[in-house]
Write an enzyme that holds these catalytic residues in place. Structure first.
Site, PDB file in Angstrom:
ATOM      1  N   SER A   1     -24.004  24.225 -29.928  1.00  0.00           N
ATOM      2  CA  SER A   1     -23.675  22.807 -29.729  1.00  0.00           C
ATOM      3  C   SER A   1     -22.864  22.300 -30.907  1.00  0.00           C
ATOM      4  CB  SER A   1     -24.945  21.952 -29.629  1.00  0.00           C
ATOM      5  OG  SER A   1     -25.350  21.770 -28.302  1.00  0.00           O
TER       6      SER A   1
ATOM      7  N   CYS B   1     -35.310  15.400 -27.426  1.00  0.00           N
ATOM      8  CA  CYS B   1     -35.332  15.415 -25.956  1.00  0.00           C
ATOM      9  C   CYS B   1     -36.665  14.947 -25.401  1.00  0.00           C
ATOM     10  CB  CYS B   1     -35.032  16.821 -25.438  1.00  0.00           C
ATOM     11  SG  CYS B   1     -36.225  18.059 -25.965  1.00  0.00           S
TER      12      CYS B   1
END
Length: 377
Positions: free
Chosen positions: A199, A326
């Site tokens: 990422s 998350c």
């Protein structure tokens, strides 16, 4: 001034990366798929440069880099994209760990629902998966081994190179979620690592971009099938107009990570020493193997200090997290700490502190003073 210490959720943008992103967003805004003019040619060239820069960071070939929106998409493409080919070959056994990010756990759950047999490995209190744990489970039916590089909650580094070496001669594909380790920790250069998810925003690059490195074995690419259709971009594995500005930013972030890895590590070790020295006088427990962890992360329980109460007390001093970004919006005990066997009271107290080379020295006296009223011996 509040000091940002939640870099495992997202890192600050490296200034030089920001300059590259703005250039290809505002000035060089051509579509890399446009073949009839110089704007498209320059965009295509920028993508090629970034592909080389990402590949160089893990000793891969540029043609093995597939650009995605981030590690979550890369994980899904790696795991679900292999499913049909594995079924066709009768390789329906999967090995993974209870420490993985939800972006790996949930795709593998889907494989399990489709009939794959899954072995979920658990660590001890050190938070580390050992190579022999993995290799002892490998059989002739094993199609996929998925083990994360660096844990996002504890910073513990798994022995990816040893696992890769032990898999030589086996059919199983090795997938590594390297969102937290790419550009920061060694261990991703083995040619036996088939699939690497990364990422941009974890390595001081922009959000919304990442890559899946899909290494060849000889001349054979991993037999991935796309999750989306509608265009031929990225060898047909990831359709859609390429976000050139984000890809160029990821490339620059990858280049800088390689060029400055050691000086960044030294600075982060300094912060880690300051932090651990600063909390030495108060009762606490650090979770995970400190001998095998990155310089940027500490997961710690301050005894008697409920994490939610501690976050309130630290507001305005530091910005930290009580878990992965998350899941922290709907607080629940960390599945990582639970898998490690951390007692419930310590899970309730746990806070994740993560920083970067851009982080100023943490105000340890103010931090300890804010926490002390909550503590007990």
């Amino acid at each position: 001034m509040t000091i940002y210490m939640d870099c495992n959720a997202t890192t600050p943008l490296e200034p030089a990366v920001g300059a590259v992103v703005r250039r290809y967003l505002e000035e060089e805004y051509g579509n890399a798929g446009s073949r009839t003019h110089e704007f498209g040619a320059r965009a295509k060239s920028a993508v090629a440069t970034a592909r080389n820069q990402v590949a160089a960071a893990v000793s891969a070939e540029p043609t093995e880099v597939v650009f995605t929106s981030g590690a979550t998409e890369s994980n899904n493409l790696a795991i679900l994209g292999l499913a049909d080919a594995l079924k066709e070959r009768g390789l329906t056994h999967v090995i993974s760990t209870a420490l993985e990010h939800k972006a790996v756990l949930e795709p593998i759950d889907r494989l399990e629902a489709e009939g794959f047999r899954v072995d979920w490995l658990t660590p001890g209190l050190d938070g580390r998966i050992h190579a022999d744990q993995v290799l002892q489970r490998v059989s002739a039916e094993t199609g996929l081994v998925s083990v994360m590089h660096v844990n996002n909650e504890t910073g513990v580094v798994n022995p990816i190179e040893a696992i890769a070496e032990g898999l030589r001669g086996q059919q199983a594909f090795l997938h590594v979620d390297a969102a937290q380790g790419f550009g920061k920790a060694p261990g991703l250069t083995s040619a036996r690592i088939d699939l690497i998810s990364i990422s941009g925003h974890k390595v001081y690059g922009p959000k919304g971009v990442g890559a899946l490195v899909a290494r060849r074995r000889g001349l054979q690419r991993p037999p991935l099938r796309p999750l989306m259709v509608g265009g031929g971009q990225e060898r047909g594995l990831r359709p859609g107009t390429l976000p050139v500005h984000l890809i160029a930013g990821l490339g620059e972030a990858s280049r800088l990570a390689v060029a400055h890895r050691e000086e960044r590590r030294v600075r982060c070790e300094e912060i880690k020493h300051l932090f651990l020295s600063g909390i030495a006088s108060v009762p606490h427990t650090v979770h995970g193997d400190t001998e095998h962890s990155v310089a940027t992360t500490v997961n710690v329980s301050f005894h008697g200090a409920d994490a939610e109460a501690a976050l309130v007390c630290l507001k305005g001093i530091v910005a930290i997290s009580n878990g992965a970004a998350c899941t922290s919006s709907a607080y629940q005990y960390s599945h990582v700490l639970k898998a490690m066997g951390v007692p419930e009271k310590r899970m309730r107290e746990s806070l994740r502190w993560s920083w970067s080379h851009l982080t100023p020295d943490p105000p340890m006296q103010a931090i300890v003073a804010a926490l002390r009223p909550l503590l007990r011996g």
